[in-house]
Design an enzyme around this catalytic site. Sequence first.
Site, mmCIF file in Angstrom:
data_model
loop_
_atom_site.group_PDB
_atom_site.id
_atom_site.type_symbol
_atom_site.label_atom_id
_atom_site.label_comp_id
_atom_site.label_asym_id
_atom_site.label_seq_id
_atom_site.Cartn_x
_atom_site.Cartn_y
_atom_site.Cartn_z
ATOM 1 N N LYS A 158 0.959 -1.217 0.134
ATOM 2 C CA LYS A 158 0.010 -0.142 -0.011
ATOM 3 C C LYS A 158 0.979 1.173 -0.165
ATOM 4 O O LYS A 158 1.861 1.224 0.570
ATOM 5 C CB LYS A 158 -0.844 -0.065 1.207
ATOM 6 C CG LYS A 158 -2.129 1.085 1.330
ATOM 7 C CD LYS A 158 -2.728 0.943 2.618
ATOM 8 C CE LYS A 158 -3.922 2.040 2.495
ATOM 9 N NZ LYS A 158 -4.974 1.702 3.599
ATOM 10 N N SER A 162 -9.617 1.568 2.856
ATOM 11 C CA SER A 162 -8.725 2.420 1.893
ATOM 12 C C SER A 162 -7.631 1.591 1.200
ATOM 13 O O SER A 162 -6.925 1.908 0.280
ATOM 14 C CB SER A 162 -7.830 3.767 2.723
ATOM 15 O OG SER A 162 -7.182 2.996 3.854
ATOM 16 N N SER A 213 -9.911 -0.655 6.975
ATOM 17 C CA SER A 213 -9.390 -0.276 5.539
ATOM 18 C C SER A 213 -8.577 -1.766 5.075
ATOM 19 O O SER A 213 -8.345 -1.717 4.189
ATOM 20 C CB SER A 213 -8.517 0.822 5.738
ATOM 21 O OG SER A 213 -9.168 1.963 5.976
#
Length: 463
Positions: A79, A149, A173
């Site tokens: 990420k 996210s 997330s």
Amino acid sequence: MQPYELTVAGAAEAVRARRLSPVELVDSVLERIERVEPRLRAFTTVTAGPARRAARQAEDEIAGGGLRGPLHGIPAGLKDLIDVAGMPTTASSRVRTDHRAEADSTVAARLADAGVAFVGKTHTHEFAYGLTTPQTSNAWDLGRVAGGSSGGSAVAVAAGAAAFALGTDTGGSIRVPAALNGVVGLKPTYGLVPRYGVTSLAWSLDHVGPLTRTVEDAALVLAALAGHDPRDPASVPAPAVDYRPGPGTDLTGLRVGVPRNYYFDRVNPEVEASVRRAIGRLEELGARLVEVEIPMTRYIQATQWGLMVPEASAYHERTLRAVPDLYAADVRVLLEAGELMSAGDYLRAQRARTLMRQAWLEMLEAVDVIAAPTVPLTAVKAGQTTVTWGDGEVESVSDAYVRLSAPADITGVPSLTVPVGRDAAGMPIGMQLMGKPFGDATVLRAGHAYELTGTAAGLAPAV
């Protein structure tokens, strides 16, 4: 089967047995990225050159008898909040366009030491402050949200564009996009995986964890990540644990808590039916079902937002004043709102969190894991902002997605989401298993036993 379709465990075994080279594996994944990325947009950047160099190094080391472990030569995504020295860490934001990391984050360094080949950085909802990751399309339906996210990480894994990926979880997330894309997502116990070198959303809620195609894979990655690091003040010197679950499905003696309140309120009927069937499957495997009452439910969302919003605004205070127009509108509004919250409100949220954590610990004395829906509905259409429930109540999509995942962040308990079915539109449904603090191995054992019954979602069609 193409190499990119292999799980981490499957690829590791093929590499160990010399049936597959790390170079072949990484090349297969990079070719897959090239094929699907134009429509999925899971990556902020693809690092093909470094990935191939890491694969060649792994191949040479393994040929010389230097196998480092099950992640040696395995291609993974990170990420784009996670620092790797020399690589951009943009947080999917114009604010960070020119930012390059000076040093490795702890988790990146540990994976590199395990021999992982990083194939790229994956998209996040800007600075992890949202539940949809609008840049990225769902791997099962390009017209639906990826979830956030950690949407890019979930989509990359679901589409075969990474064998596994790392995400972060502050209000759900990791687990939300994992559930919406039919993959496994693990939010470890707070403090188990260090966050040094990872861009923060809210320091007292942030977790780092893996997104994988199987529970066994999640256990393999967690084993490489877990361990104390004094550079993260929240890092806990927990004892070393073998997280890899055994081969059997016998759950005799495991007490599974089934919530009688909150977790099945305002939940899509197809989601509820799939999760209750999965809970029944756990019982068939020998688990004993125990009804539990979720405590302090009226305070959950207020506590989540009361902690997250001011902490996020404090982190962004300088850049919000310097370059406010570079933030996306939805994130800027939340950051500005956080500056209006009083110290008293923040302290009340902290007190509520302390009481809630204690109440959860008392509840968990009666059970080993709690089984519940991960999210109350599957992936919505891109651009959809609200959902209307059967009683006519209207809820924002963000509130709906965070509602069932937030308690594990507030309390810090481990939470694992596993695929348990699909709705009438073919979209994946997830069940989350939550456990005692540092009971990650038990949560993984339960999820793995369920997974062995053959109910995993499988590789997404992608495009």
